[in-house]
Write a protein that holds these residues in place. Structure first.
Motif, PDB file in Angstrom:
ATOM      1  N   UNK A   8     -13.413 -10.316   3.456  1.00  0.00           N
ATOM      2  CA  UNK A   8     -12.003 -10.040   3.707  1.00  0.00           C
ATOM      3  C   UNK A   8     -11.142 -11.257   3.410  1.00  0.00           C
ATOM      4  N   UNK A   9      -9.850 -11.070   3.589  1.00  0.00           N
ATOM      5  CA  UNK A   9      -8.925 -12.168   3.357  1.00  0.00           C
ATOM      6  C   UNK A   9      -7.508 -11.671   3.207  1.00  0.00           C
ATOM      7  N   UNK A  10      -6.639 -12.582   2.790  1.00  0.00           N
ATOM      8  CA  UNK A  10      -5.234 -12.262   2.547  1.00  0.00           C
ATOM      9  C   UNK A  10      -5.076 -11.931   1.064  1.00  0.00           C
ATOM     10  N   UNK A  11      -4.563 -10.761   0.792  1.00  0.00           N
ATOM     11  CA  UNK A  11      -4.421 -10.279  -0.576  1.00  0.00           C
ATOM     12  C   UNK A  11      -3.031  -9.700  -0.775  1.00  0.00           C
ATOM     13  N   UNK A  12      -2.498  -9.888  -1.945  1.00  0.00           N
ATOM     14  CA  UNK A  12      -1.197  -9.290  -2.263  1.00  0.00           C
ATOM     15  C   UNK A  12      -1.356  -7.802  -2.558  1.00  0.00           C
ATOM     16  N   UNK A  13      -0.331  -7.033  -2.312  1.00  0.00           N
ATOM     17  CA  UNK A  13      -0.390  -5.609  -2.680  1.00  0.00           C
ATOM     18  C   UNK A  13      -0.773  -5.449  -4.146  1.00  0.00           C
ATOM     19  N   UNK A  14      -1.637  -4.481  -4.402  1.00  0.00           N
ATOM     20  CA  UNK A  14      -2.118  -4.252  -5.750  1.00  0.00           C
ATOM     21  C   UNK A  14      -3.401  -4.987  -6.075  1.00  0.00           C
ATOM     22  N   UNK A  15      -3.786  -5.901  -5.235  1.00  0.00           N
ATOM     23  CA  UNK A  15      -5.014  -6.659  -5.458  1.00  0.00           C
ATOM     24  C   UNK A  15      -6.256  -5.879  -5.086  1.00  0.00           C
ATOM     25  N   UNK A  88      -3.582  -0.893   4.304  1.00  0.00           N
ATOM     26  CA  UNK A  88      -5.018  -1.170   4.347  1.00  0.00           C
ATOM     27  C   UNK A  88      -5.339  -2.361   5.248  1.00  0.00           C
ATOM     28  N   UNK A  89      -4.304  -3.029   5.740  1.00  0.00           N
ATOM     29  CA  UNK A  89      -4.515  -4.147   6.649  1.00  0.00           C
ATOM     30  C   UNK A  89      -5.251  -3.674   7.894  1.00  0.00           C
ATOM     31  N   UNK A  90      -6.405  -4.284   8.151  1.00  0.00           N
ATOM     32  CA  UNK A  90      -7.260  -3.831   9.251  1.00  0.00           C
ATOM     33  C   UNK A  90      -8.470  -4.745   9.334  1.00  0.00           C
ATOM     34  N   UNK A  91      -9.215  -4.570  10.408  1.00  0.00           N
ATOM     35  CA  UNK A  91     -10.543  -5.164  10.498  1.00  0.00           C
ATOM     36  C   UNK A  91     -11.533  -4.093  10.053  1.00  0.00           C
ATOM     37  N   UNK A  92     -12.385  -4.461   9.131  1.00  0.00           N
ATOM     38  CA  UNK A  92     -13.352  -3.523   8.556  1.00  0.00           C
ATOM     39  C   UNK A  92     -14.745  -3.814   9.116  1.00  0.00           C
ATOM     40  N   UNK A  93     -15.407  -2.754   9.533  1.00  0.00           N
ATOM     41  CA  UNK A  93     -16.733  -2.848  10.131  1.00  0.00           C
ATOM     42  C   UNK A  93     -17.711  -1.954   9.386  1.00  0.00           C
ATOM     43  N   UNK A 114      -8.945  -7.877   6.745  1.00  0.00           N
ATOM     44  CA  UNK A 114      -8.227  -7.693   5.493  1.00  0.00           C
ATOM     45  C   UNK A 114      -6.740  -7.637   5.812  1.00  0.00           C
ATOM     46  N   UNK A 115      -5.991  -8.519   5.177  1.00  0.00           N
ATOM     47  CA  UNK A 115      -4.542  -8.531   5.342  1.00  0.00           C
ATOM     48  C   UNK A 115      -3.914  -8.378   3.976  1.00  0.00           C
ATOM     49  N   UNK A 116      -3.092  -7.358   3.822  1.00  0.00           N
ATOM     50  CA  UNK A 116      -2.416  -7.095   2.556  1.00  0.00           C
ATOM     51  C   UNK A 116      -0.933  -7.361   2.754  1.00  0.00           C
TER      52      UNK A 116
END
Length: 118
Positions: A8-15, A88-93, A114-116
């Motif tokens: 996960x990480x910080x991603x720009x929209x569309x990434x 889509x910003x969320x914690x994914x498990x 994941x942070x968008x």
């Protein structure tokens, strides 16, 4: 059962991102695996599953941008997310099973954030 999510990480929209879930403590190759996510202030949401034969399943809202896959040699399941959106910003498990109910039978990992955002 041990589950360690990463990617996960910080991603720009569309990434795009590829999340990984390394597992141990059970027979991975015989187990269906799922991904779920929890957005801030929202309920846990099932995202996708992959059966032990490689069949894949997605929540209706996830079809088209999400791809689940597995590597039985590495005991790892992946989730690729394309065209990321702020929602889509969320914690994914990840966890064994095909549904939230079966996933919750196991002790989960810490998830991957994941942070968008632009």
């Amino acid at each position: 059962v041990q589950l360690v999510e990463s990617g996960g990480g910080l991603v720009q929209p569309g990434g795009s991102l590829r999340l990984s879930c390394a597992t141990s403590g059970f027979t991975f190759s015989l187990s269906a695996m799922s991904w779920a996510r929890q957005a801030p202030g929202k309920r846990l949401e099932w995202v996708s599953a992959i059966d032990n034969d490689g069949s894949t399943f997605y929540a209706d809202s996830m079809k088209g941008r999400f791809t689940i896959s597995r590597d039985n040699a590495k005991n790892t399941v992946y989730l690729e997310i394309n065209n990321l959106k702020p929602e889509d910003t969320a914690v994914y498990y990840c966890a064994p099973g095909m549904t939230i109910a079966t996933m919750l039978r196991y002790s989960w990992g810490e998830g991957t954030h994941v942070t968008v955002s632009s």
